[in-house]
Design an enzyme around this catalytic site. Structure first.
Site, PDB file in Angstrom:
ATOM      1  N   HIS A  50       0.910 -23.722 -25.022  1.00 39.82           N
ATOM      2  CA  HIS A  50       2.129 -23.633 -24.232  1.00 39.82           C
ATOM      3  C   HIS A  50       1.812 -23.233 -22.796  1.00 39.82           C
ATOM      4  CE1 HIS A  50       5.148 -23.072 -27.780  1.00 39.82           C
ATOM      5  NE2 HIS A  50       4.195 -23.940 -28.079  1.00 39.82           N
ATOM      6  N   GLU A  52       3.015 -21.022 -20.698  1.00 40.13           N
ATOM      7  CA  GLU A  52       2.866 -19.602 -20.395  1.00 40.13           C
ATOM      8  C   GLU A  52       1.567 -19.045 -20.971  1.00 40.13           C
ATOM      9  OE1 GLU A  52       7.272 -20.597 -20.843  1.00 40.13           O
ATOM     10  OE2 GLU A  52       5.440 -21.012 -21.971  1.00 40.13           O
TER      11      GLU A  52
END
Length: 151
Positions: A50, A52
């Site tokens: 992902h 982040e």
């Protein structure tokens, strides 16, 4: 729109053009970009790929630290529970996101909502079977060993 948020959104837009999901992230300190990333599930075939998380990994490797206290994350979408957990563990103090979990769901991406809902349930009520298997008598305890080494 804030320039740092605009950068996160631009990263997400570029990622969609390349076949990825619409998520971009920018980690900053004192208004300066430290690391950035996009959702790379389509490239690395890793469920933890992902935006982040990859951004946090890059920053921690570059800075050679796990402590990101005083840093700010800009994310194109409200982070999933996995990414939120990583931000808490890293000590990130501020999070700004452009599109909410509800908006994400409205566009057909329901994964994050399912996990947030699952974590609210008792262990016995979750979709994933989860069972406690204690250490055997006499088996060395890794947590006790860690505690002893870190006194």
């Amino acid at each position: 729109m804030d320039q740092l948020m605009k950068r996160a959104v631009d990263l997400a837009l570029e990622n969609v053009q390349e076949g990825g999901r619409p998520f971009g992230a920018v980690l900053t300190k004192d208004g300066k970009i430290i690391a950035e990333g996009v959702n790379e599930l389509h490239k690395i075939h890793d469920v933890s790929g992902h935006a982040e998380l990859l951004t946090i990994r890059r920053a921690q490797q570059r800075l050679e630290t796990h402590d990101l206290t005083g840093y700010t994350m800009y994310a194109s979408g409200e982070p999933c529970s996995m990414c939120m957990t990583a931000m808490y563990f890293a000590g990130i103090n501020n999070l700004y996101y452009c599109q909410s979990l509800e908006e994400t769901i409205s566009y057909g991406m329901k994964d994050s909502a399912i996990i947030y809902d699952e974590l609210k349930k008792e262990r016995s009520e979750r979709m994933m079977n989860s069972q406690y298997l204690p250490l055997e008598a006499g088996q060395e305890n890794p947590m006790k060993l860690w505690q002893e080494k870190n006194k």
